[in-house]
Design a protein around this motif. Structure first.
Motif, mmCIF file in Angstrom:
data_model
loop_
_atom_site.group_PDB
_atom_site.id
_atom_site.type_symbol
_atom_site.label_atom_id
_atom_site.label_comp_id
_atom_site.label_asym_id
_atom_site.label_seq_id
_atom_site.Cartn_x
_atom_site.Cartn_y
_atom_site.Cartn_z
ATOM 1 N N TRP A 1 18.979 -6.204 -3.870
ATOM 2 C CA TRP A 1 20.269 -5.521 -4.013
ATOM 3 C C TRP A 1 21.413 -6.334 -3.420
ATOM 4 O O TRP A 1 22.565 -6.202 -3.837
ATOM 5 N N LEU A 2 21.101 -7.208 -2.458
ATOM 6 C CA LEU A 2 22.153 -7.945 -1.773
ATOM 7 C C LEU A 2 22.871 -8.922 -2.697
ATOM 8 O O LEU A 2 24.065 -9.190 -2.521
ATOM 9 N N GLU A 3 22.169 -9.464 -3.678
ATOM 10 C CA GLU A 3 22.796 -10.424 -4.586
ATOM 11 C C GLU A 3 23.910 -9.766 -5.389
ATOM 12 O O GLU A 3 24.970 -10.367 -5.615
ATOM 13 N N GLU A 4 23.689 -8.539 -5.794
ATOM 14 C CA GLU A 4 24.696 -7.838 -6.586
ATOM 15 C C GLU A 4 25.767 -7.191 -5.718
ATOM 16 O O GLU A 4 26.965 -7.289 -6.008
ATOM 17 N N ALA B 1 0.822 -1.214 0.000
ATOM 18 C CA ALA B 1 0.000 0.000 0.000
ATOM 19 C C ALA B 1 0.853 1.259 0.000
ATOM 20 O O ALA B 1 0.332 2.361 -0.081
ATOM 21 N N LEU B 2 2.167 1.080 0.096
ATOM 22 C CA LEU B 2 3.107 2.190 0.169
ATOM 23 C C LEU B 2 4.299 1.857 -0.703
ATOM 24 O O LEU B 2 4.897 0.782 -0.556
ATOM 25 N N LEU B 3 4.636 2.736 -1.633
ATOM 26 C CA LEU B 3 5.726 2.499 -2.572
ATOM 27 C C LEU B 3 6.911 3.387 -2.215
ATOM 28 O O LEU B 3 6.794 4.612 -2.220
ATOM 29 N N PHE B 4 8.031 2.762 -1.896
ATOM 30 C CA PHE B 4 9.307 3.425 -1.660
ATOM 31 C C PHE B 4 10.029 3.481 -3.007
ATOM 32 O O PHE B 4 10.279 2.454 -3.620
ATOM 33 N N THR B 5 10.363 4.696 -3.448
ATOM 34 C CA THR B 5 10.994 4.848 -4.768
ATOM 35 C C THR B 5 12.462 4.447 -4.686
ATOM 36 O O THR B 5 13.314 5.228 -4.294
ATOM 37 N N GLU B 6 12.767 3.248 -5.100
ATOM 38 C CA GLU B 6 14.105 2.702 -4.886
ATOM 39 C C GLU B 6 15.171 3.394 -5.732
ATOM 40 O O GLU B 6 16.249 3.714 -5.236
ATOM 41 N N VAL C 1 5.884 -0.068 7.783
ATOM 42 C CA VAL C 1 6.925 -1.052 7.516
ATOM 43 C C VAL C 1 7.073 -1.164 6.005
ATOM 44 O O VAL C 1 6.106 -1.454 5.294
ATOM 45 N N MET C 2 8.290 -0.918 5.508
ATOM 46 C CA MET C 2 8.592 -1.050 4.087
ATOM 47 C C MET C 2 9.696 -2.075 3.907
ATOM 48 O O MET C 2 10.793 -1.908 4.439
ATOM 49 N N ALA C 3 9.395 -3.153 3.193
ATOM 50 C CA ALA C 3 10.428 -4.112 2.829
ATOM 51 C C ALA C 3 11.313 -3.501 1.753
ATOM 52 O O ALA C 3 10.858 -2.668 0.960
ATOM 53 N N PHE C 4 12.573 -3.925 1.719
ATOM 54 C CA PHE C 4 13.440 -3.459 0.637
ATOM 55 C C PHE C 4 13.361 -4.489 -0.488
ATOM 56 O O PHE C 4 14.309 -5.210 -0.786
ATOM 57 N N GLY C 5 12.188 -4.509 -1.111
ATOM 58 C CA GLY C 5 11.864 -5.480 -2.138
ATOM 59 C C GLY C 5 10.989 -6.583 -1.583
ATOM 60 O O GLY C 5 10.996 -6.867 -0.384
ATOM 61 N N LEU C 6 10.230 -7.215 -2.469
ATOM 62 C CA LEU C 6 9.333 -8.297 -2.063
ATOM 63 C C LEU C 6 9.819 -9.664 -2.504
ATOM 64 O O LEU C 6 9.432 -10.669 -1.918
ATOM 65 N N SER C 7 10.647 -9.726 -3.532
ATOM 66 C CA SER C 7 11.081 -11.014 -4.068
ATOM 67 C C SER C 7 12.597 -11.057 -4.204
ATOM 68 O O SER C 7 13.231 -10.073 -4.592
ATOM 69 N N ASP C 8 13.156 -12.244 -3.939
ATOM 70 C CA ASP C 8 14.591 -12.453 -4.121
ATOM 71 C C ASP C 8 15.026 -12.219 -5.567
ATOM 72 O O ASP C 8 16.218 -12.045 -5.835
ATOM 73 N N ARG C 9 14.074 -12.191 -6.481
ATOM 74 C CA ARG C 9 14.388 -11.905 -7.886
ATOM 75 C C ARG C 9 15.046 -10.533 -8.036
ATOM 76 O O ARG C 9 15.855 -10.319 -8.934
ATOM 77 N N TYR C 10 14.676 -9.619 -7.137
ATOM 78 C CA TYR C 10 15.183 -8.246 -7.243
ATOM 79 C C TYR C 10 15.719 -7.767 -5.901
ATOM 80 O O TYR C 10 15.202 -6.830 -5.313
ATOM 81 N N LEU D 1 14.134 -12.097 1.240
ATOM 82 C CA LEU D 1 12.837 -11.421 1.171
ATOM 83 C C LEU D 1 11.672 -12.388 1.319
ATOM 84 O O LEU D 1 11.855 -13.595 1.467
ATOM 85 N N ALA D 2 10.465 -11.855 1.267
ATOM 86 C CA ALA D 2 9.264 -12.637 1.560
ATOM 87 C C ALA D 2 8.938 -13.659 0.483
ATOM 88 O O ALA D 2 8.380 -14.724 0.770
ATOM 89 N N TYR D 3 9.258 -13.339 -0.769
ATOM 90 C CA TYR D 3 8.982 -14.227 -1.891
ATOM 91 C C TYR D 3 10.290 -14.658 -2.538
ATOM 92 O O TYR D 3 11.259 -13.902 -2.557
ATOM 93 N N ASP D 4 10.289 -15.863 -3.095
ATOM 94 C CA ASP D 4 11.504 -16.355 -3.723
ATOM 95 C C ASP D 4 11.638 -15.849 -5.154
ATOM 96 O O ASP D 4 10.834 -15.019 -5.620
ATOM 97 N N ASP D 5 12.635 -16.359 -5.845
ATOM 98 C CA ASP D 5 12.924 -15.899 -7.199
ATOM 99 C C ASP D 5 11.788 -16.231 -8.175
ATOM 100 O O ASP D 5 11.627 -15.561 -9.193
#
Length: 386
Positions: free
Chosen positions: A337-340, A72-77, A326-335, A353-357
């Motif tokens: 920042w930690l991987e890069e 419900a809240l978008l953090f502009t990454e 509460v804002m997650a820093f992404g919802l899926s492991d697909r995106y 994150l909450a969802y996998d790739d």
């Protein structure tokens, strides 16, 4: 209805930047089973739930649908960072990406958290070291405050909260302020206070946030959280004494899984959140994820460990009723920042994150949902359309 995907008419055209309707949403998130969206679970307890995202991520229609369902809240990454807005020192401001991401949020009836007006990163390759560190006072004032003023004015009434000052405190700095930033030499610490006044003048109704990290446990470099907490409070006190319109603290909450259970002092953290609230500030968790170092490569064991970190942290953080979002820093492991930026030493793909790739919910999802749903009730910071 807020999540009626059949009404989504935004399309990602080949031009990409042609207008406000550049991002599209498919009908159903891939692999999604019927469940209460996280934003609805949070809303029932008076918490606004959201996540960071960017236009390049939302060009993935399955992920866009997942994001629209859960947040419900978008953090502009990325899209309000300077590599998008002002890719070179002499470039005119380019709002095309920012226009897209904010139009996407509006089409989904989402609130918007704009990031970041003042930061020492996010410039991109078009800025040289001399460009950043060789500015005169007048040049620094024009570049920094001119850009911040123009951005906030453009989105006045459309962005609900601004990360005005991001990562500007340090225990090794001067009176709590970081000194290793481009703005320090030409402007001194007053640049932070002035940035808040500039943002407030441009939009008096926006919630203005100082956003910071490192409050939870010892980090991967061995830094303890106590000095960072004290430095941040020192800067907040100085800003408030100066009359700066600081309304909230953003707590990044990039959690390090390694020995989290033993290293996270719940009592000290709770007392510190109370100290922030006693200063009249709201508290927003802005960049929540789990860096899974210290956990085994085995997926099931690692997912269980990440779930436990979310459970322990949110149980403590949400016990403070002044934590309003509460804002997650992404919802899926697909995106993530930690991987890069911080790949695991063993080569195993990050799972923070909450969802996998594949956009399937993980144990972390259940932990987040359970803690949101069981949190003490508090007044809702912003209305959220159904």
């Amino acid at each position: 209805m807020r999540h009626d995907f059949s009404r989504r008419s935004l399309l990602l055209g080949a031009a990409g930047l042609a207008g406000a309707g550049a991002l599209g949403v498919s009908a159903t998130p891939a692999g999604a089973a019927p469940r209460t969206p996280l934003w609805k679970t949070a809303k029932q307890r008076g918490i606004v739930f959201g996540s960071s995202t960017a236009t390049w991520q939302l060009s993935d229609p399955d992920y866009a649908a997942l994001f629209s369902r859960e947040a419900a809240l978008l953090f502009t990454e990325d899209d309000l960072l300077w590599y998008r807005l002002k890719p070179t020192p002499d470039a005119d401001l380019d709002f095309s990406y920012a226009d897209q991401i904010i139009a996407f949020a509006e089409a989904q009836n989402m609130r918007v958290f704009g990031a970041h007006l003042v930061w020492d990163e996010g410039f991109g390759d078009g800025w040289t070291e001399d460009d950043l560190w060789g500015m005169s006072e007048q040049r620094a004032r024009t570049v920094l405050f001119g850009t911040a003023r123009a951005v906030v004015r453009r989105y006045r009434g459309r962005v609900d909260a601004w990360s005005v000052a991001n990562e500007v405190t340090s225990p090794e700095g001067e009176r709590g302020y970081r000194t290793d930033v481009p703005w320090w030499e030409p402007l001194g610490p007053s640049y932070v206070e002035e940035a808040f006044h500039v943002a407030h003048d441009a939009d008096p109704h926006a919630l203005l946030v100082i956003n910071e990290f490192g409050f939870e446990t010892v980090n991967e470099w061995g830094d303890e959280p106590g000095p960072r907490r004290r430095a941040t409070l020192q800067v907040i006190d100085k800003l408030l004494d100066q009359g700066a319109p600081v309304h909230a603290l953003g707590v990044q909450a990039h959690l390090l899984a390694d020995q989290f259970r033993d290293r996270f002092d719940a009592g000290a953290y709770t007392r510190w959140l109370g100290e922030v609230a006693d200063r009249g500030l709201q508290i927003l968790i802005t960049e929540l994820d789990v860096q899974d170092d210290g956990l085994p490569a085995d997926v099931a064991a690692r997912d269980a460990g990440v779930r436990d970190v979310y459970r322990r942290y949110l149980d403590v953080a949400l016990s403070c009723r002044d934590v309003r979002a509460v804002m997650a820093f992404g919802l899926s492991d697909r995106y993530t920042w930690l991987e890069e930026d911080y790949p695991r030493d063993d080569g195993a793909a990050r799972r923070p994150l909450a969802y996998d790739d594949d956009l399937a919910p993980k144990p972390a999802y259940a932990a987040i949902a359970n803690q949101l749903g069981g949190a003490p009730h508090r007044p809702l910071l912003w209305s959220i359309p159904e």
